[in-house]
Design a protein around this motif. Structure first.
Motif, PDB file in Angstrom:
ATOM      1  N   ARG A  48      34.531  55.967  36.475  1.00  0.00           N
ATOM      2  CA  ARG A  48      33.011  55.633  36.670  1.00  0.00           C
ATOM      3  C   ARG A  48      33.093  54.054  37.161  1.00  0.00           C
ATOM      4  N   LEU A  49      33.768  53.490  36.641  1.00  0.00           N
ATOM      5  CA  LEU A  49      34.089  51.901  36.791  1.00  0.00           C
ATOM      6  C   LEU A  49      34.399  51.869  38.301  1.00  0.00           C
ATOM      7  N   ALA A  50      35.451  52.673  38.814  1.00  0.00           N
ATOM      8  CA  ALA A  50      35.901  52.444  40.012  1.00  0.00           C
ATOM      9  C   ALA A  50      34.905  52.878  41.028  1.00  0.00           C
ATOM     10  N   ARG A  51      33.940  54.117  40.801  1.00  0.00           N
ATOM     11  CA  ARG A  51      32.970  54.255  41.459  1.00  0.00           C
ATOM     12  C   ARG A  51      31.832  53.450  41.794  1.00  0.00           C
ATOM     13  N   CYS A  52      31.393  52.647  40.681  1.00  0.00           N
ATOM     14  CA  CYS A  52      30.820  51.460  40.482  1.00  0.00           C
ATOM     15  C   CYS A  52      31.078  50.403  41.432  1.00  0.00           C
ATOM     16  N   LEU A  53      32.389  50.025  41.289  1.00  0.00           N
ATOM     17  CA  LEU A  53      32.931  48.984  42.005  1.00  0.00           C
ATOM     18  C   LEU A  53      33.049  49.264  43.533  1.00  0.00           C
ATOM     19  N   GLU A  54      33.270  50.528  43.830  1.00  0.00           N
ATOM     20  CA  GLU A  54      33.076  50.968  45.168  1.00  0.00           C
ATOM     21  C   GLU A  54      31.847  50.634  46.219  1.00  0.00           C
ATOM     22  N   GLN A  55      30.729  51.044  45.112  1.00  0.00           N
ATOM     23  CA  GLN A  55      29.485  50.772  45.963  1.00  0.00           C
ATOM     24  C   GLN A  55      28.908  49.273  45.792  1.00  0.00           C
ATOM     25  N   TYR A  56      29.444  48.725  44.722  1.00  0.00           N
ATOM     26  CA  TYR A  56      29.297  47.105  44.737  1.00  0.00           C
ATOM     27  C   TYR A  56      30.095  46.277  45.974  1.00  0.00           C
ATOM     28  N   LEU A  57      31.004  47.004  46.259  1.00  0.00           N
ATOM     29  CA  LEU A  57      31.827  46.337  47.471  1.00  0.00           C
ATOM     30  C   LEU A  57      31.424  47.098  48.702  1.00  0.00           C
ATOM     31  N   SER A  58      30.159  47.248  48.998  1.00  0.00           N
ATOM     32  CA  SER A  58      29.912  48.102  50.152  1.00  0.00           C
ATOM     33  C   SER A  58      29.013  47.126  50.936  1.00  0.00           C
ATOM     34  N   LEU A  59      29.023  47.442  52.462  1.00  0.00           N
ATOM     35  CA  LEU A  59      28.075  46.740  53.565  1.00  0.00           C
ATOM     36  C   LEU A  59      26.590  46.704  52.808  1.00  0.00           C
ATOM     37  N   ALA A  60      26.160  47.940  52.281  1.00  0.00           N
ATOM     38  CA  ALA A  60      25.048  48.016  51.815  1.00  0.00           C
ATOM     39  C   ALA A  60      24.390  46.964  50.861  1.00  0.00           C
ATOM     40  N   HIS A  61      25.588  47.121  49.696  1.00  0.00           N
ATOM     41  CA  HIS A  61      25.145  46.054  48.678  1.00  0.00           C
ATOM     42  C   HIS A  61      25.325  44.432  49.279  1.00  0.00           C
TER      43      HIS A  61
ATOM     44  N   PRO B 273      23.137  45.771  38.579  1.00  0.00           N
ATOM     45  CA  PRO B 273      24.088  47.133  38.540  1.00  0.00           C
ATOM     46  C   PRO B 273      25.302  46.951  37.756  1.00  0.00           C
ATOM     47  N   LEU B 274      25.930  45.796  37.527  1.00  0.00           N
ATOM     48  CA  LEU B 274      27.186  45.619  36.665  1.00  0.00           C
ATOM     49  C   LEU B 274      26.687  45.899  35.221  1.00  0.00           C
ATOM     50  N   ALA B 275      25.705  45.290  34.926  1.00  0.00           N
ATOM     51  CA  ALA B 275      25.045  45.165  33.603  1.00  0.00           C
ATOM     52  C   ALA B 275      24.785  46.700  33.045  1.00  0.00           C
TER      53      ALA B 275
ATOM     54  N   CYS C 158      35.105  40.993  42.906  1.00  0.00           N
ATOM     55  CA  CYS C 158      34.059  41.312  43.440  1.00  0.00           C
ATOM     56  C   CYS C 158      32.740  40.420  43.747  1.00  0.00           C
ATOM     57  N   VAL C 159      32.624  39.747  42.917  1.00  0.00           N
ATOM     58  CA  VAL C 159      31.615  38.579  43.165  1.00  0.00           C
ATOM     59  C   VAL C 159      32.146  37.807  44.055  1.00  0.00           C
ATOM     60  N   GLY C 160      33.286  37.502  44.129  1.00  0.00           N
ATOM     61  CA  GLY C 160      33.961  36.367  45.306  1.00  0.00           C
ATOM     62  C   GLY C 160      33.829  37.149  46.602  1.00  0.00           C
ATOM     63  N   ALA C 161      34.174  38.446  46.800  1.00  0.00           N
ATOM     64  CA  ALA C 161      34.188  39.246  47.998  1.00  0.00           C
ATOM     65  C   ALA C 161      32.550  39.115  48.718  1.00  0.00           C
ATOM     66  N   LEU C 162      31.788  39.409  47.771  1.00  0.00           N
ATOM     67  CA  LEU C 162      30.394  39.439  48.163  1.00  0.00           C
ATOM     68  C   LEU C 162      30.016  37.943  48.742  1.00  0.00           C
ATOM     69  N   VAL C 163      30.528  36.957  48.047  1.00  0.00           N
ATOM     70  CA  VAL C 163      30.137  35.445  48.473  1.00  0.00           C
ATOM     71  C   VAL C 163      30.841  35.339  49.911  1.00  0.00           C
ATOM     72  N   VAL C 164      32.054  35.670  50.459  1.00  0.00           N
ATOM     73  CA  VAL C 164      32.771  35.747  51.353  1.00  0.00           C
ATOM     74  C   VAL C 164      32.161  36.450  52.418  1.00  0.00           C
ATOM     75  N   GLY C 165      32.005  37.791  52.090  1.00  0.00           N
ATOM     76  CA  GLY C 165      31.370  38.434  52.882  1.00  0.00           C
ATOM     77  C   GLY C 165      30.113  38.023  53.640  1.00  0.00           C
ATOM     78  N   ARG C 166      29.318  37.471  52.841  1.00  0.00           N
ATOM     79  CA  ARG C 166      27.770  37.187  53.016  1.00  0.00           C
ATOM     80  C   ARG C 166      28.182  35.771  53.982  1.00  0.00           C
ATOM     81  N   MET C 167      29.235  35.092  53.948  1.00  0.00           N
ATOM     82  CA  MET C 167      29.259  33.884  54.586  1.00  0.00           C
ATOM     83  C   MET C 167      29.730  34.148  55.930  1.00  0.00           C
ATOM     84  N   LEU C 168      30.093  35.568  56.317  1.00  0.00           N
ATOM     85  CA  LEU C 168      30.683  35.795  57.638  1.00  0.00           C
ATOM     86  C   LEU C 168      29.417  36.441  58.655  1.00  0.00           C
ATOM     87  N   ALA C 169      29.805  36.134  60.077  1.00  0.00           N
ATOM     88  CA  ALA C 169      28.646  36.305  60.730  1.00  0.00           C
ATOM     89  C   ALA C 169      28.708  37.883  61.506  1.00  0.00           C
ATOM     90  N   SER C 170      29.975  38.341  61.504  1.00  0.00           N
ATOM     91  CA  SER C 170      30.140  39.769  62.189  1.00  0.00           C
ATOM     92  C   SER C 170      30.214  40.723  60.984  1.00  0.00           C
TER      93      SER C 170
END
Length: 187
Positions: free
Chosen positions: A83-96, A70-72, A152-164
């Motif tokens: 538009r960048l803000a909207r994309c990053l909002e989606q990127y930093l979502s629980l669905a993603h 999506p970033l590409a 953004c990338v780091g937030a997903l990595v940390v988020g995926r490490m978490l259980a809840s």
């Protein structure tokens, strides 16, 4: 029996798609050539009709996954701040966050890319530098572009490490808030 060029290309495409999904789901390094080929219904020996080595396949998987992220797509089309803000909002979502296989390849593959041979890292660097360039133009701030990509990338990595889901949501919300402030403060 010799296969047509078209059949060989179709097999290569299946191998790339399957390998990308396997790599993002469970890691590329942990899956052998036989496992990669078995996933598309072929024997391990057929692998070498398509790639000289597993490293060559990983280089191509990284190129393909990054160019389809999506970033590409955002960088290719160009973007204004909104538009960048909207994309990053989606990127930093629980669905993603929950879609490691279909989402951005950097969080699930980043560590493997870092450990990979030079051609793989060069492929990732080329893509990241192009993304940075596009965001730098939009933001008019090269440092902020690198910081937002990393956040953004780091937030997903940390988020995926978490259980809840609750704590995952907190991480993503904090990151969305930080990104939003950064985009609004630098205007």
């Amino acid at each position: 029996m010799r296969y047509s060029t078209e059949h060989k290309q179709q097999t290569r495409e299946k191998l790339l798609a399957s390998s990308g999904a396997l790599a993002k789901r469970g890691g590329f390094a942990t899956t052998g050539v036989a496992g990669l080929m078995n996933a598309i219904g072929l024997t391990g020996g057929a692998f070498y009709n398509h790639f000289a080595s597993k490293d060559d396949l990983f280089t191509e998987v990284v190129r393909r996954e990054l160019s389809n992220s999506p970033l590409a797509r955002l960088a290719e089309r160009g973007a204004d701040r909104q538009r960048l803000a909207r994309c990053l909002e989606q990127y930093l979502s629980l669905a993603h966050l929950r879609d490691a296989e279909g989402g951005c390849p950097l969080p699930p593959l980043g560590v493997e890319i870092a450990r990979a041979e030079l051609p793989v890292r060069e492929q990732a660097e080329q893509w990241l530098v192009a993304l940075h360039s596009a965001w730098s133009t939009t933001l008019e701030d090269p440092e902020l572009a690198w910081a937002l990509i990393s956040q953004c990338v780091g937030a997903l990595v940390v988020g995926r490490m978490l259980a809840s889901a609750e704590v995952q949501g907190q991480v993503l919300e904090a990151s969305r808030s930080l990104v939003g402030r950064a985009l609004n403060e630098t205007r």
